[in-house]
Design a protein around this motif. Sequence first.
Motif, short mmCIF file in Angstrom:
data_model
loop_
_atom_site.label_atom_id
_atom_site.label_comp_id
_atom_site.label_asym_id
_atom_site.label_seq_id
_atom_site.Cartn_x
_atom_site.Cartn_y
_atom_site.Cartn_z
N ASN A 143 39.12 38.57 -102.86
CA ASN A 143 39.33 39.94 -102.40
C ASN A 143 39.43 39.89 -100.87
OD1 ASN A 143 36.56 42.19 -101.91
ND2 ASN A 143 38.70 42.77 -101.86
N THR A 183 29.93 38.84 -104.35
CA THR A 183 29.95 39.65 -105.58
C THR A 183 30.78 38.97 -106.68
OG1 THR A 183 29.97 41.53 -104.06
CG2 THR A 183 30.16 42.03 -106.39
N MET A 202 37.09 33.70 -99.88
CA MET A 202 36.68 34.76 -98.94
C MET A 202 35.57 35.55 -99.62
SD MET A 202 40.39 35.88 -97.46
CE MET A 202 41.34 35.10 -98.77
N CYS A 203 34.43 34.89 -99.84
CA CYS A 203 33.45 35.41 -100.81
C CYS A 203 32.61 36.55 -100.28
CB CYS A 203 32.56 34.28 -101.31
SG CYS A 203 31.48 33.58 -100.05
N GLY A 204 32.64 36.87 -98.97
CA GLY A 204 31.84 37.98 -98.45
C GLY A 204 30.39 37.83 -98.88
N SER A 205 29.85 38.90 -99.48
CA SER A 205 28.43 38.84 -99.90
C SER A 205 28.28 38.23 -101.29
CB SER A 205 27.81 40.23 -99.85
OG SER A 205 28.54 41.10 -100.69
N PHE A 232 48.39 37.59 -91.70
CA PHE A 232 47.20 37.01 -92.34
C PHE A 232 47.45 36.85 -93.85
CE2 PHE A 232 43.17 37.77 -94.59
CZ PHE A 232 42.39 36.76 -94.06
N ALA A 244 32.35 46.00 -96.41
CA ALA A 244 33.26 46.13 -97.54
C ALA A 244 32.94 45.24 -98.75
CB ALA A 244 34.70 45.86 -97.07
N PRO A 245 31.71 45.31 -99.25
CA PRO A 245 31.45 44.55 -100.48
C PRO A 245 32.13 45.24 -101.66
CG PRO A 245 29.52 45.87 -99.96
CD PRO A 245 30.52 46.09 -98.84
N LEU A 246 32.47 44.46 -102.66
CA LEU A 246 33.09 45.03 -103.86
C LEU A 246 32.03 45.66 -104.74
CD1 LEU A 246 35.39 42.33 -105.46
CD2 LEU A 246 36.06 44.59 -104.70
N SER A 263 33.53 28.36 -93.93
CA SER A 263 34.82 27.80 -93.50
C SER A 263 35.90 28.88 -93.55
CB SER A 263 35.22 26.66 -94.46
OG SER A 263 36.55 26.25 -94.19
N ARG A 264 36.85 28.77 -92.66
CA ARG A 264 38.07 29.58 -92.81
C ARG A 264 38.83 28.95 -93.98
NH1 ARG A 264 42.00 30.59 -88.68
NH2 ARG A 264 42.58 28.46 -89.11
N PHE A 265 39.52 29.78 -94.77
CA PHE A 265 40.25 29.17 -95.90
C PHE A 265 41.34 28.25 -95.37
CE2 PHE A 265 42.47 33.30 -95.40
CZ PHE A 265 43.77 32.86 -95.20
N GLN A 266 41.85 28.56 -94.17
CA GLN A 266 42.91 27.74 -93.57
C GLN A 266 42.43 26.31 -93.32
OE1 GLN A 266 41.93 30.75 -92.53
NE2 GLN A 266 43.58 32.01 -91.71
N ASP A 313 33.35 31.34 -96.91
CA ASP A 313 33.72 32.48 -96.07
C ASP A 313 33.62 31.98 -94.63
OD1 ASP A 313 33.74 35.82 -96.61
OD2 ASP A 313 33.37 35.16 -94.54
N MET A 314 34.42 32.57 -93.74
CA MET A 314 34.37 32.08 -92.36
C MET A 314 33.16 32.64 -91.61
SD MET A 314 37.25 34.20 -90.36
CE MET A 314 37.02 35.90 -89.91
C1 LIG Z 1 36.68 42.28 -98.25
S1 LIG Z 1 35.58 41.04 -97.75
C2 LIG Z 1 35.11 40.29 -99.27
C3 LIG Z 1 34.03 41.07 -99.91
C4 LIG Z 1 33.40 40.36 -101.07
N1 LIG Z 1 34.28 40.30 -102.22
C5 LIG Z 1 32.09 41.03 -101.40
O1 LIG Z 1 31.98 41.66 -102.46
O2 LIG Z 1 31.18 41.03 -100.56
C6 LIG Z 1 36.62 39.85 -97.07
C7 LIG Z 1 35.91 38.62 -96.54
O3 LIG Z 1 36.92 37.72 -96.04
C8 LIG Z 1 36.35 36.99 -94.98
N2 LIG Z 1 37.44 36.38 -94.20
C9 LIG Z 1 38.33 36.99 -93.39
N3 LIG Z 1 39.20 36.09 -92.88
C10 LIG Z 1 38.86 34.88 -93.40
C11 LIG Z 1 39.39 33.57 -93.28
N4 LIG Z 1 40.43 33.32 -92.50
N5 LIG Z 1 38.79 32.58 -93.99
C12 LIG Z 1 37.71 32.83 -94.78
N6 LIG Z 1 37.16 34.04 -94.90
C13 LIG Z 1 37.73 35.07 -94.25
C14 LIG Z 1 35.51 38.00 -94.24
O4 LIG Z 1 34.51 37.33 -93.49
C15 LIG Z 1 34.97 38.85 -95.39
O5 LIG Z 1 33.68 38.43 -95.74
#
Ligand SMILES: C[S@@+](CC[C@H](N)C(=O)[O-])C[C@H]1O[C@@H](n2cnc3c(N)ncnc32)[C@H](O)[C@@H]1O
Length: 387
Positions: A310, A210, A205-208, A326, A179-181, A294-297, A267-268
């Motif tokens: 996102n 973007t 929660m930076c994912g890849s 969540f 699910a990248p943006l 890291s988990r944001f928590q 990102d976790m």
């Molecule tokens: C929708 S994706 C983000 C996509 C990103 N914007 C991109 O373009 O690639 C959500 C991300 O949240 C991360 N995630 C989920 N739970 C998390 C948590 N508790 N702490 C940090 N990251 C978390 C996932 O690993 C995932 O990479």
Amino acid sequence: MTEFRYHKTGLFYGQISEEAKKLGVDELKELGAQEIQQDYRGMHFHADMVTLFKIVYCSRLFSRFLAPLHRFDALSEDMLYQRVKTMKWEEIIKPGQTFAIFANVGNSKINHSKFAAQKMKDAICDRLREKRGERPDIDPKNPDIWLNLFINKNKATIALDLSGGSHHKRGYRQDSVEAPLMESLAAAFIRASEWDGRTPLYDPMCGSGTILAEALMHAARIPAGYLRKRFGFEHMPDFDADIWSEVKAKADARIKLPQEGLISGSDMDADAVRASIVNLSYLPGGDKIKIIQSRFQDLDDLEPCTIITNPPYGMRLMKDEDVESFTGEIGDFLKKKCAGSNAWVFFGERKLILKIGLRPSRKFPLSNGGLDGRLCKFEMYRGNKWT
Ligand SMILES: C[S@@+](CC[C@H](N)C(=O)[O-])C[C@H]1O[C@@H](n2cnc3c(N)ncnc32)[C@H](O)[C@@H]1O
């Protein structure tokens, strides 16, 4: 040389989602477009060649830019074929070049995009074979020339795609996670947030990566097409290579690397962190973006900054209640650890907005892959209104 439609009207077309139109008008104006006229899912605008190249090279928000070549009645596939065959394709498609057609039809007697594209392709190939003795090759994935066919209310418009396919693709996404943006949507987040590019920005929660990459491109003034090797406008019959190299040199000279620590994220997921680092490394200044796992928590309190993120909203293996709780945890994180920050959170599912436990001060409708999403602003006061 034939006088094509854009020569006669001086008009080009930029395609953009309905919700991002207002942001798109502002971007086009900044890049120098004149007489912008909004239309369904896009806008027409006037631009001289310098401005046009600058727009196609620098625009972050649009999904396509087109130079209309012809417009005519198309009441049947045969009529489409006959008209297309009379057009001087030899002025656009040079020997040895490949092409592809992206077609979209609606409210018309011709009601099948694929057949319409096929007819247009046959007409072009037949014409060029008669003129040159050989048919051009079709390359549906990576052609030299992208043509666009749009038929609405039995009127066909044929246009040259000026970016050369998928304008939103910057070229930095070499590695990805689920699910990248879309790049242009992340760019719309940055623009909607009015982030100044000088104060810190964080994506927890930076994912890849973007959002971080688009933030870097914005802050460092990196043209959206910086990594693109070739552009559709190079196939305009009146393309001027000297003007283009001047436009490019001028835009590239504006690049200004960001300070260390301006943009960061986490990102976790280890694979996501790795993908972000790889993707950012393709951009100038990408090595100055700090990304941790890291988990944001579990993060420490953030310094006041702009947060743009996102979160996942329909994760596989996550039941509805889990997604809701969540989302509540994101709200707690913002309340407890982000005092003094402005947070922009994109909700793909609108019903989740309520679950964050904070009142948004702004809501921005933006769709994502057909889903009716909202980018919401939460102002996290110090002190505070929320605690
Ligand atoms: C929708 S994706 C983000 C996509 C990103 N914007 C991109 O373009 O690639 C959500 C991300 O949240 C991360 N995630 C989920 N739970 C998390 C948590 N508790 N702490 C940090 N990251 C978390 C996932 O690993 C995932 O990479």
